[in-house]
Scaffold this motif. Structure first.
Motif, PDB file in Angstrom:
ATOM      1  N   PRO A   1       0.827  -1.216   0.000  1.00  0.00           N
ATOM      2  CA  PRO A   1       0.000   0.000   0.000  1.00  0.00           C
ATOM      3  C   PRO A   1       0.858   1.263   0.000  1.00  0.00           C
TER       4      PRO A   1
ATOM      5  N   THR B   1      -3.300   4.760   1.164  1.00  0.00           N
ATOM      6  CA  THR B   1      -3.952   3.448   1.188  1.00  0.00           C
ATOM      7  C   THR B   1      -3.452   2.682   2.406  1.00  0.00           C
TER       8      THR B   1
ATOM      9  N   ASP C   1      -7.035  -1.922   1.860  1.00  0.00           N
ATOM     10  CA  ASP C   1      -6.937  -1.825   0.398  1.00  0.00           C
ATOM     11  C   ASP C   1      -6.148  -3.001  -0.175  1.00  0.00           C
TER      12      ASP C   1
ATOM     13  N   ARG D   1      -8.371  -6.100  -0.060  1.00  0.00           N
ATOM     14  CA  ARG D   1      -9.355  -6.133  -1.150  1.00  0.00           C
ATOM     15  C   ARG D   1      -8.693  -6.535  -2.462  1.00  0.00           C
TER      16      ARG D   1
ATOM     17  N   GLN E   1      -7.041   0.972  -8.303  1.00  0.00           N
ATOM     18  CA  GLN E   1      -6.496   0.349  -7.108  1.00  0.00           C
ATOM     19  C   GLN E   1      -5.044  -0.073  -7.243  1.00  0.00           C
TER      20      GLN E   1
ATOM     21  N   GLU F   1      -2.394   7.134  -4.952  1.00  0.00           N
ATOM     22  CA  GLU F   1      -2.974   6.438  -3.802  1.00  0.00           C
ATOM     23  C   GLU F   1      -3.495   5.082  -4.247  1.00  0.00           C
ATOM     24  N   ARG F   2      -2.566   4.219  -4.583  1.00  0.00           N
ATOM     25  CA  ARG F   2      -2.894   2.873  -5.053  1.00  0.00           C
ATOM     26  C   ARG F   2      -1.974   1.857  -4.380  1.00  0.00           C
ATOM     27  N   VAL F   3      -2.236   0.611  -4.621  1.00  0.00           N
ATOM     28  CA  VAL F   3      -1.398  -0.465  -4.088  1.00  0.00           C
ATOM     29  C   VAL F   3      -0.389  -0.855  -5.163  1.00  0.00           C
TER      30      VAL F   3
END
Length: 348
Positions: free
Chosen positions: A150, A154, A158, A161, A220, A232-234
């Motif tokens: 993350p 995040t 996150d 998911r 994501q 703001e993502r993984v």
């Protein structure tokens, strides 16, 4: 300094020096507490390490405020990675010969029995970093490891998911993975594979997997090596599959103030836990009750051919080539320039 303690571990005498030394001041956990934790989860930690070359992450002064880990760029830290077997190791501490990206060889600790774990813990080892190979063939991984990392903005939820989306893709490819917490905010997925492909090919498979997941979950997922482009993502850290890159093993202790551990999970648990649920005080009871959710990891071996075919299609139909390697790596064939996008734009 407290008097040493001597433990019988599988018929081996293991000396624990200064057992009352506080390693985690926030919790009051001592060196002996860490050693006893590893013994309580002994079957689990040995399952993760057995026959694997293993780097030791040593914190000999404990996780004190302000303590830092030495890096390739700055070796002045309070903790460090031990990549070669320490001098004076007992004869029963076996080794495996590995080769670094530079071509230099080294003999790393290769655990074959539980006594190696408390012996290493006595040296300040909190985190064990096993290679994704066995010592009978250190050039061909038998695990494809997927690191869901993350980025700022995040969190663990996150990553959890996204792990389910990753599992759905694995299922389409005829594969399955075994999840665990990183011990921090991330999630690790271990996919057992046939040891037929080298590190370059397995890394290529992870890149293809990540790119497909990024196409499906563009809000994501990011595959950008450059932090300025991740948002703001993984981030799927594909370079964790490079030679000499490792992840914290299952049941390893992380150098966090709360002494969290990397916890193997069942898929149906992933949405109901947080990393703080698992530390050296809570994991022994969990292990006694549910055992090791990763026991079957060694009982399967999937083919990488579907992912390598996907990589070939990316190259042929989408003109997608390789991605940057870590900065300390030698320049690799087919690798793009290691230049941050903002710098590349400024130079044009």
């Amino acid at each position: 300094m407290s008097e040493p303690v001597f433990l019988d571990v599988g018929g081996r005498e293991v000396r624990v020096s200064n057992p009352d030394k506080v390693y985690f001041p926030e919790r009051g956990f001592t060196k002996l507490d860490v050693v006893e934790y590893f013994l309580a989860v002994g079957d689990g930690i040995l399952h993760a390490l057995r026959e694997r070359p293993t780097t030791l992450e040593r914190w000999p002064s404990g996780v004190i405020e302000g303590a830092k880990l030495s890096t390739r760029q700055d070796n002045r830290g309070d903790a460090f990675y031990q990549k070669r077997v320490p001098k004076g190791a007992p004869s029963w501490v076996e080794t495996a010969r590995i080769t670094f990206p530079s071509g230099r060889p080294a003999d790393e600790v290769c655990p074959t029995e539980l006594a190696v774990v408390p012996w290493a813990a006595n040296l300040g080892t909190l985190t064990f970093h096993p290679w994704p190979v066995r010592r009978d063939d250190t050039d061909r991984p038998d695990q494809m490891r997927i690191d869901l990392d993350p980025q700022p903005g995040t969190d663990f939820a996150d990553a959890a998911r996204l792990a389910h989306a990753a599992r759905a893709l694995l299922d389409e490819l005829g594969m399955d993975g075994f999840p665990k917490t990183s011990g921090g905010r991330g999630v690790h997925l271990y996919v057992p594979i046939e040891p037929r492909w080298d590190f370059v090919e397995v890394r290529r498979a992870v890149i293809a997997f990540g790119r497909e997941l990024e196409r499906r979950e563009p809000e994501q997922v990011t595959m950008s090596w450059w932090k300025e482009d991740r948002g703001e993502r993984v981030f799927i850290d594909y370079n964790q599959m490079c030679r000499d890159r490792t992840m914290a093993s299952a049941y390893s202790v992380r150098p966090k103030p709360r002494a969290t551990v990397s916890a193997p999970l069942r898929w149906d648990e992933l949405d109901d836990v947080v990393p703080e649920d698992f530390d050296i005080s809570t994991m022994p009871d969990r292990f006694a009750q549910v055992g090791n959710p990763h026991t079957e990891l060694d009982e399967r071996a999937y083919s990488l051919e579907p992912l390598l075919e996907m990589a070939e299609r990316d190259s042929r139909d989408r003109d997608l080539g390789d991605l940057p390697y870590p900065p300390d790596y030698p320049k690799m064939p087919g690798e793009p320039k290691r230049v941050q996008p903002s710098r590349a734009r400024a130079d044009t």
